[in-house]
Design a protein around this motif. Sequence first.
Motif, short mmCIF file in Angstrom:
data_model
loop_
_atom_site.label_atom_id
_atom_site.label_comp_id
_atom_site.label_asym_id
_atom_site.label_seq_id
_atom_site.Cartn_x
_atom_site.Cartn_y
_atom_site.Cartn_z
N ILE A 1 3.21 14.31 -2.28
CA ILE A 1 4.63 14.22 -1.92
C ILE A 1 5.06 12.75 -2.00
O ILE A 1 4.23 11.86 -2.03
CB ILE A 1 4.92 14.75 -0.49
N VAL A 2 6.37 12.58 -2.03
CA VAL A 2 6.95 11.24 -1.96
C VAL A 2 7.87 11.22 -0.75
O VAL A 2 8.61 12.17 -0.50
CB VAL A 2 7.75 10.92 -3.26
N VAL A 3 7.77 10.14 0.01
CA VAL A 3 8.66 9.97 1.16
C VAL A 3 9.48 8.70 0.93
O VAL A 3 8.92 7.63 0.65
CB VAL A 3 7.87 9.85 2.48
N VAL A 4 10.80 8.86 1.00
CA VAL A 4 11.70 7.73 0.78
C VAL A 4 12.68 7.64 1.95
O VAL A 4 12.89 8.62 2.67
CB VAL A 4 12.50 7.87 -0.53
N GLY A 5 13.27 6.49 2.10
CA GLY A 5 14.28 6.36 3.15
C GLY A 5 14.76 4.93 3.28
O GLY A 5 14.35 4.04 2.52
N THR A 6 15.64 4.74 4.22
CA THR A 6 16.17 3.41 4.51
C THR A 6 16.01 3.15 6.01
O THR A 6 15.70 4.05 6.78
CB THR A 6 17.66 3.30 4.16
N VAL A 7 16.23 1.91 6.37
CA VAL A 7 16.29 1.53 7.78
C VAL A 7 17.65 0.89 8.01
O VAL A 7 18.07 0.02 7.23
CB VAL A 7 15.16 0.53 8.14
N ARG A 8 18.34 1.33 9.05
CA ARG A 8 19.66 0.77 9.36
C ARG A 8 19.70 0.29 10.81
O ARG A 8 19.00 0.81 11.67
CB ARG A 8 20.76 1.81 9.13
N ASP B 1 18.10 -3.03 -1.41
CA ASP B 1 18.57 -1.70 -1.02
C ASP B 1 18.09 -1.25 0.36
O ASP B 1 18.45 -0.15 0.81
CB ASP B 1 18.18 -0.67 -2.07
N GLY B 2 17.29 -2.07 1.02
CA GLY B 2 16.82 -1.68 2.36
C GLY B 2 16.00 -0.42 2.38
O GLY B 2 15.85 0.20 3.43
N ALA B 3 15.47 -0.02 1.23
CA ALA B 3 14.78 1.27 1.12
C ALA B 3 13.27 1.07 1.09
O ALA B 3 12.76 0.03 0.69
CB ALA B 3 15.23 1.99 -0.13
N TYR B 4 12.58 2.10 1.51
CA TYR B 4 11.12 2.12 1.39
C TYR B 4 10.73 3.39 0.65
O TYR B 4 11.50 4.35 0.55
CB TYR B 4 10.44 2.06 2.77
N ARG B 5 9.51 3.39 0.14
CA ARG B 5 9.03 4.55 -0.60
C ARG B 5 7.51 4.54 -0.55
O ARG B 5 6.88 3.52 -0.82
CB ARG B 5 9.49 4.46 -2.06
N VAL B 6 6.95 5.68 -0.21
CA VAL B 6 5.50 5.84 -0.30
C VAL B 6 5.20 7.16 -1.00
O VAL B 6 5.91 8.16 -0.80
CB VAL B 6 4.79 5.83 1.08
N SER B 7 4.19 7.17 -1.83
CA SER B 7 3.70 8.43 -2.37
C SER B 7 2.40 8.75 -1.65
O SER B 7 1.54 7.88 -1.46
CB SER B 7 3.50 8.35 -3.88
N VAL C 1 0.89 -1.17 0.00
CA VAL C 1 0.00 0.00 0.00
C VAL C 1 0.92 1.21 0.00
O VAL C 1 1.30 1.73 1.05
CB VAL C 1 -0.92 -0.01 1.24
N ASP C 2 1.34 1.61 -1.20
CA ASP C 2 2.36 2.66 -1.30
C ASP C 2 1.88 3.90 -2.05
O ASP C 2 2.64 4.83 -2.26
CB ASP C 2 3.63 2.11 -1.95
N ARG C 3 0.61 3.90 -2.44
CA ARG C 3 0.01 5.11 -3.01
C ARG C 3 -1.20 5.44 -2.15
O ARG C 3 -2.25 4.82 -2.26
CB ARG C 3 -0.44 4.86 -4.46
N LEU C 4 -1.02 6.40 -1.29
CA LEU C 4 -2.05 6.66 -0.29
C LEU C 4 -3.20 7.51 -0.83
O LEU C 4 -4.28 7.52 -0.25
CB LEU C 4 -1.44 7.33 0.95
N ASP C 5 -2.95 8.20 -1.93
CA ASP C 5 -3.99 9.09 -2.45
C ASP C 5 -4.21 8.76 -3.93
O ASP C 5 -3.82 9.52 -4.81
CB ASP C 5 -3.54 10.55 -2.29
N PRO C 6 -4.86 7.64 -4.19
CA PRO C 6 -4.92 7.13 -5.57
C PRO C 6 -5.58 8.08 -6.56
O PRO C 6 -5.21 8.07 -7.74
CB PRO C 6 -5.70 5.82 -5.43
N ASP C 7 -6.53 8.88 -6.13
CA ASP C 7 -7.17 9.76 -7.10
C ASP C 7 -6.74 11.22 -6.98
O ASP C 7 -7.32 12.10 -7.61
CB ASP C 7 -8.69 9.62 -7.07
N GLY C 8 -5.70 11.46 -6.16
CA GLY C 8 -5.10 12.79 -6.16
C GLY C 8 -5.98 13.92 -5.64
O GLY C 8 -5.86 15.06 -6.09
N ARG C 9 -6.82 13.62 -4.68
CA ARG C 9 -7.72 14.66 -4.19
C ARG C 9 -7.50 15.03 -2.73
O ARG C 9 -8.22 15.89 -2.20
CB ARG C 9 -9.18 14.18 -4.36
N ALA C 10 -6.56 14.38 -2.08
CA ALA C 10 -6.47 14.54 -0.62
C ALA C 10 -5.47 15.59 -0.17
O ALA C 10 -5.38 15.88 1.03
CB ALA C 10 -6.14 13.19 0.04
#
Lengths: 245, 193
Positions: B38-45, B95-101, B25-34
């Motif tokens: 933004i995009v949030v990316v990062g890693t966990v170490r 890559d240990g990375a995550y990404r959500v839009s 579940v990586d697209r939280l606003d599927p119809d672009g109305r909310a």
Amino acid sequence: MTANEHPDRYRARDRAADPPLDHPAYKSTSLRHPDQPPVPLDHTLSEVTGPGPALSEVSVEDADLTTNAGTGTEAMGERIIVTGRVLDEDGAPQPGTLIEIWQCNAAGRYIHEGDQHPAPLDPNFIGRGRCVTDEDGSYRFLTIKPGAYPWRNHPNAWRPAHIHFSLFGPALVTRLITQMYFPGDPLHALDPIMGSVPQEHWSRMIGAYDHDVTQAEWALGYRFDIVLRGPDATPFEAGGAGALA
Amino acid sequence: MSGLPQTPSQTVGPFFHYALTEQAVDRLDPDGRAGEPIVVVGTVRDGAGELVRDAMIEVWQADGGGRYRHPADGRAADVPSAFIGFGRVATGKQDGAYRVSTVMPGTVPGRDGSVQAPHLNVQVFARGLLRHLHTRIYFEGATANDADPVLASVPEARRRTLLARADGTEDGQARYRFDLVLQGADETVFFDA
């Protein structure tokens, strides 16, 4: 609490029964537990809301793991019913709570690509399911009894048979991921993950064999009730331990 | 006063993906109305600086108007219908990375009339975490940060670990980077919520 009331604070987790983050017997905790103590966070709208109610609306029931591989052939193994209720600490049923489970097959092998245990995969078993609790907080899965399996935590390490449970509950802070174990398993006393919880609290994680759940000529029954954090009516002492103790 | 004992937490383990994040579940606003996308990316170490390639990140957030899709928020009916505010992703096996839009959340009411700065609520699960960790992602430079009571409760030297920083744009959307550190010198602040 009725379903129409919304607490503005939940009681603290029971840290006497929860596992510590640093548990040397479980080696993977050594580099993954925070060193710093957590910062107390008095609950706000951000914590007393949560995705549970909305996810319950959009989730499709998929509670029969013996057939949900969709192959038309039943999974191999000992057929079992796992049922119970989701309650809060006051005994209030938690209706509309999404429960997701996953497990290895009867031979002790997960369908996960990372599981390299040389036990057979079952083409008719995917080992995942979900359901939403009904009005009295009840849920019911039909599955097969998972096997034990080895892991590399220490020499000759074996995980006792278990089913992973993921629950959301009504709020962000009622989120819980846990494991249900089976009664009478000699591996309990040898397992550092189960052993991360003090033994006097193990009964909270062990499903009870229940002959009333067992269906004649069909499947053995286990009952596993799950208790989530309940609403807290105690006033919060600003700057003190208060409700966060 | 409490009657029934809570069920203890246990680790999510290494084998959750096929059950929990195969359908991310990586697209939280599927119809672009909310709200503003933004995009949030990062890693966990971990404490040795190694990437944690088997973590699961869950996000819970308000919409651009600061409203939660939840019956405890009296404004829930105004949240655009396609926006739940929930995200769930695994860190990458390589890559240990995550990404959500998602969208930039609005300010959210705090306790006692305070105002909380825009933030994402984050829960972290992984093999080796016997119970999940709870943190928040705030946004570096947001003016509301100065008055946020939760940020103020964190020792000043550690507050920066809760700030996502601007990291360019992606398809015209502002991108923010938030790297989690489970242990050690730059350890992310985690909350006892």
